[in-house]
Structures are given as C-alpha cells and as structure tokens.
Design a protein around this motif. Structure first.
Motif, PDB file in Angstrom:
ATOM      1  N   VAL A 105       0.987  -1.246  -0.319  1.00 20.98           N
ATOM      2  CA  VAL A 105      -0.088  -0.044  -0.282  1.00 20.98           C
ATOM      3  C   VAL A 105       1.086   1.264  -0.171  1.00 20.98           C
ATOM      4  O   VAL A 105       0.562   2.134  -0.982  1.00 20.98           O
ATOM      5  N   ILE A 106       1.935   1.157   0.854  1.00 15.90           N
ATOM      6  CA  ILE A 106       2.735   2.589   1.450  1.00 15.90           C
ATOM      7  C   ILE A 106       3.392   2.693  -0.347  1.00 15.90           C
ATOM      8  O   ILE A 106       3.395   3.144  -1.266  1.00 15.90           O
ATOM      9  N   ALA A 107       4.087   1.176  -1.236  1.00 17.33           N
ATOM     10  CA  ALA A 107       4.678   1.688  -2.346  1.00 17.33           C
ATOM     11  C   ALA A 107       3.628   2.206  -3.098  1.00 17.33           C
ATOM     12  O   ALA A 107       3.962   2.793  -4.715  1.00 17.33           O
ATOM     13  N   GLY A 108       2.201   1.989  -3.567  1.00 11.99           N
ATOM     14  CA  GLY A 108       1.660   2.223  -4.199  1.00 11.99           C
ATOM     15  C   GLY A 108       1.001   3.675  -3.874  1.00 11.99           C
ATOM     16  O   GLY A 108       1.296   4.108  -4.750  1.00 11.99           O
ATOM     17  N   ILE A 109       1.348   4.358  -3.334  1.00 15.98           N
ATOM     18  CA  ILE A 109       0.889   5.333  -2.243  1.00 15.98           C
ATOM     19  C   ILE A 109       2.029   6.182  -3.459  1.00 15.98           C
ATOM     20  O   ILE A 109       2.257   7.024  -4.263  1.00 15.98           O
ATOM     21  N   TYR A 110       3.265   5.551  -2.730  1.00 10.04           N
ATOM     22  CA  TYR A 110       4.770   6.426  -3.115  1.00 10.04           C
ATOM     23  C   TYR A 110       4.426   6.195  -5.270  1.00 10.04           C
ATOM     24  O   TYR A 110       4.564   6.935  -6.059  1.00 10.04           O
ATOM     25  N   LEU A 111       4.101   5.167  -5.300  1.00 11.19           N
ATOM     26  CA  LEU A 111       4.195   4.941  -7.148  1.00 11.19           C
ATOM     27  C   LEU A 111       3.126   6.273  -7.729  1.00 11.19           C
ATOM     28  O   LEU A 111       3.055   7.111  -8.712  1.00 11.19           O
ATOM     29  N   ALA A 112       1.871   5.943  -7.366  1.00 14.01           N
ATOM     30  CA  ALA A 112       0.923   6.953  -7.027  1.00 14.01           C
ATOM     31  C   ALA A 112       1.025   9.141  -7.295  1.00 14.01           C
ATOM     32  O   ALA A 112       1.435   9.765  -8.487  1.00 14.01           O
ATOM     33  N   ILE A 113       2.004   9.050  -5.977  1.00 13.53           N
ATOM     34  CA  ILE A 113       2.897  10.756  -5.637  1.00 13.53           C
ATOM     35  C   ILE A 113       3.728  10.637  -7.454  1.00 13.53           C
ATOM     36  O   ILE A 113       3.953  12.093  -7.545  1.00 13.53           O
ATOM     37  N   THR A 114       4.593   9.739  -7.258  1.00 14.02           N
ATOM     38  CA  THR A 114       5.900  10.424  -8.571  1.00 14.02           C
ATOM     39  C   THR A 114       6.193  10.193  -9.255  1.00 14.02           C
ATOM     40  O   THR A 114       6.605  10.578 -10.788  1.00 14.02           O
ATOM     41  N   ARG A 115       5.222   8.548  -9.522  1.00 21.00           N
ATOM     42  CA  ARG A 115       4.451   7.929 -10.978  1.00 21.00           C
ATOM     43  C   ARG A 115       6.250   7.814 -12.492  1.00 21.00           C
ATOM     44  O   ARG A 115       6.340   9.165 -12.797  1.00 21.00           O
ATOM     45  N   PRO A 116       6.883   7.179 -12.144  1.00 18.91           N
ATOM     46  CA  PRO A 116       7.564   7.298 -12.816  1.00 18.91           C
ATOM     47  C   PRO A 116       7.132   5.865 -14.239  1.00 18.91           C
ATOM     48  O   PRO A 116       7.820   6.523 -14.952  1.00 18.91           O
ATOM     49  N   PHE A 117       5.951   5.510 -13.926  1.00 15.04           N
ATOM     50  CA  PHE A 117       5.659   5.409 -15.316  1.00 15.04           C
ATOM     51  C   PHE A 117       4.505   5.736 -15.123  1.00 15.04           C
ATOM     52  O   PHE A 117       3.361   5.831 -13.523  1.00 15.04           O
ATOM     53  N   ARG A 118       2.805   5.469 -15.871  1.00 16.25           N
ATOM     54  CA  ARG A 118       1.906   5.422 -16.009  1.00 16.25           C
ATOM     55  C   ARG A 118       0.989   5.253 -16.674  1.00 16.25           C
ATOM     56  O   ARG A 118       1.551   4.133 -17.066  1.00 16.25           O
ATOM     57  N   ILE A 119      -0.416   5.044 -16.730  1.00 25.33           N
ATOM     58  CA  ILE A 119      -1.180   4.333 -17.413  1.00 25.33           C
ATOM     59  C   ILE A 119      -1.187   4.164 -18.974  1.00 25.33           C
ATOM     60  O   ILE A 119      -1.022   5.282 -19.404  1.00 25.33           O
ATOM     61  N   GLY A 120      -1.050   3.122 -19.391  1.00 25.55           N
ATOM     62  CA  GLY A 120      -0.632   4.250 -20.985  1.00 25.55           C
ATOM     63  C   GLY A 120       0.746   3.044 -21.159  1.00 25.55           C
ATOM     64  O   GLY A 120       0.800   3.543 -22.049  1.00 25.55           O
ATOM     65  N   ASP A 121       1.543   3.666 -20.476  1.00 27.80           N
ATOM     66  CA  ASP A 121       3.640   3.663 -20.563  1.00 27.80           C
ATOM     67  C   ASP A 121       3.688   1.910 -21.520  1.00 27.80           C
ATOM     68  O   ASP A 121       3.831   1.378 -20.585  1.00 27.80           O
ATOM     69  N   ARG A 122       4.362   1.873 -22.033  1.00 29.90           N
ATOM     70  CA  ARG A 122       4.642  -0.037 -21.955  1.00 29.90           C
ATOM     71  C   ARG A 122       6.584   0.389 -21.332  1.00 29.90           C
ATOM     72  O   ARG A 122       6.709   1.818 -21.808  1.00 29.90           O
ATOM     73  N   ILE A 123       6.519  -0.695 -20.385  1.00 28.94           N
ATOM     74  CA  ILE A 123       7.588  -1.126 -19.784  1.00 28.94           C
ATOM     75  C   ILE A 123       8.419  -2.067 -19.894  1.00 28.94           C
ATOM     76  O   ILE A 123       6.902  -2.907 -20.013  1.00 28.94           O
ATOM     77  N   LYS A 124       8.988  -2.238 -20.025  1.00 39.36           N
ATOM     78  CA  LYS A 124       9.826  -3.998 -19.661  1.00 39.36           C
ATOM     79  C   LYS A 124      10.690  -3.613 -17.912  1.00 39.36           C
ATOM     80  O   LYS A 124      11.071  -3.151 -17.998  1.00 39.36           O
ATOM     81  N   VAL A 125       9.884  -4.530 -17.644  1.00 34.89           N
ATOM     82  CA  VAL A 125       9.963  -5.152 -15.947  1.00 34.89           C
ATOM     83  C   VAL A 125       9.862  -6.754 -15.909  1.00 34.89           C
ATOM     84  O   VAL A 125       9.026  -7.400 -16.831  1.00 34.89           O
ATOM     85  N   PHE A 126      10.648  -7.780 -14.938  1.00 40.43           N
ATOM     86  CA  PHE A 126      11.184  -8.548 -14.754  1.00 40.43           C
ATOM     87  C   PHE A 126      10.668  -9.849 -15.882  1.00 40.43           C
ATOM     88  O   PHE A 126       9.776 -10.025 -16.327  1.00 40.43           O
ATOM     89  N   ASN A 127      11.495  -8.938 -16.812  1.00 41.05           N
ATOM     90  CA  ASN A 127      11.835  -9.781 -18.620  1.00 41.05           C
ATOM     91  C   ASN A 127      10.424 -10.128 -18.980  1.00 41.05           C
ATOM     92  O   ASN A 127       9.739 -11.020 -19.448  1.00 41.05           O
ATOM     93  N   GLY A 128       9.590  -8.859 -18.723  1.00 45.68           N
ATOM     94  CA  GLY A 128       8.237  -8.454 -19.569  1.00 45.68           C
ATOM     95  C   GLY A 128       8.833  -7.546 -20.120  1.00 45.68           C
ATOM     96  O   GLY A 128       8.474  -6.201 -19.913  1.00 45.68           O
ATOM     97  N   ASP A 129       7.497  -7.588 -21.455  1.00 48.43           N
ATOM     98  CA  ASP A 129       7.206  -6.218 -22.299  1.00 48.43           C
ATOM     99  C   ASP A 129       5.637  -5.354 -22.131  1.00 48.43           C
ATOM    100  O   ASP A 129       5.083  -7.022 -22.507  1.00 48.43           O
ATOM    101  N   GLY A 130       5.635  -4.651 -21.653  1.00 48.34           N
ATOM    102  CA  GLY A 130       3.998  -4.831 -22.238  1.00 48.34           C
ATOM    103  C   GLY A 130       3.641  -2.780 -21.716  1.00 48.34           C
ATOM    104  O   GLY A 130       4.231  -2.275 -21.016  1.00 48.34           O
ATOM    105  N   ARG A 131       1.875  -3.224 -21.626  1.00 45.33           N
ATOM    106  CA  ARG A 131       0.904  -1.695 -21.310  1.00 45.33           C
ATOM    107  C   ARG A 131       0.811  -1.719 -19.775  1.00 45.33           C
ATOM    108  O   ARG A 131      -0.660  -2.741 -19.743  1.00 45.33           O
TER     109      ARG A 131
END
Length: 177
Positions: A105-131
C-alpha cells in the motif's frame, strides 16, 4: 445512547450484564459506522479505479474493526493500563501479520505520487514487455505483448529496474516536427 441504556436498564439488569449490553451497542454502532464510511469511500473512489476503490474500502473496514476492538477492550477493562497494553499488543500482532500488505500500500501511494510510469506507458520489467493498464494500491497491472496479464506487487515495482519503452506513435510524432 449508552447513557439512555444505563438509565433505563440499570434497575432491571445487573451491572455486569449491563456492561456487556453496552459493549454490544458500541460494536453495533461501530459496525454500522464502518459499513457506511466504507460504502461512501468506495462510491467516491470508484471513478479512479475499481481495484483502488476496493482496496480503500478494505483498508477502512480493517482500520475501523481495529478501532472498535480497541474501544471494546478499553471499555471492558477497568484499568486503562491493561487496555492500553492489550491494544498495543494487538496492534503489533496485526502490524507484523500485515507488513507485506502495508508495504504494498505504501509503495502504491509512492507510485501514485512520484509517477515513474503512468497508465498506458510501455515498460519492460521482470523480463516482460507490456503496457501499464492499472496502478492500484496493491498491484500494478501490465498487459504483456503476448496477451498475458501480469500483476506485479507495488513494493517489487519500487525496488526493481524498469525500462520505459518509447511508443511507436511518439516516434512518428517526433519525425513530423
């Protein structure tokens, strides 16, 4: 309400049983308050995300139950030191048991505040590419290129390396200018 119960039932019901009746009243009023507050918070946050709304509703219910239990314990206990001790021990047990959940929950709040990525962004994480399709309080949802959906815990999203992919439309727009 408790004063009315005490005044009306004191001549009829022994004091020990009256205390239990009042504890039941506190628990009932607390349950109704928690239920009402969680429904209102769900209604207000559903426009953001259904998962977030459900998470907020669950957190309010858990926190409310803890508060009602603490009030009941303090009411049943004649000694405030014992009530404080029981509440503290209960809080520690619940805190340790829910530490992973609280971390997400704290990490979710952190992601919502800092926004390192947003909904709709394409990212690669954990050896997976996706939106990114949703960023909730507990999990981030990714629609992978192969059609699978990945649920990654927010605490892992905060602690891992994420590659932001440039989208194809962005490249085309850059070429036009």
């Amino acid at each position: 309400m408790l004063a009315a119960t005490t005044y009306l039932l004191n001549p009829i019901v022994p004091a020990l049983y009256l205390r239990y009746l009042q504890v039941g009243e506190v628990a009932l009023v607390g349950f109704l308050a928690i239920h009402t507050i969680s429904k209102i918070s769900y209604s207000l946050s559903i426009s953001y995300s259904e998962q977030t709304a459900k998470s907020i509703r669950s957190l309010i219910r858990i926190a409310g139950a803890i508060i009602v239990i603490a009030v009941v314990i303090s009411y049943l206990s004649q000694d405030p030191v014992i009530a404080a001790s029981l509440s503290t021990i209960s809080g520690l047990v619940i805190g340790f048991a829910a530490s992973n959940l609280i971390g997400n929950v704290i990490a979710g709040i952190y992601l919502a505040i800092t926004r390192p990525f947003r909904i709709g962004d394409r990212i690669k994480v954990f050896n997976g590419d996706g939106r990114v399709t949703d960023i909730g309080l507990l999990y981030t949802r990714l629609l992978l290129d192969n059609g699978d959906e990945m649920l990654a815990s927010n605490s892992s999203m905060v602690t891992t390396n994420i590659i932001l992919r440039k989208n194809e439309e962005g490249k085309k727009n850059e070429e036009q200018y």
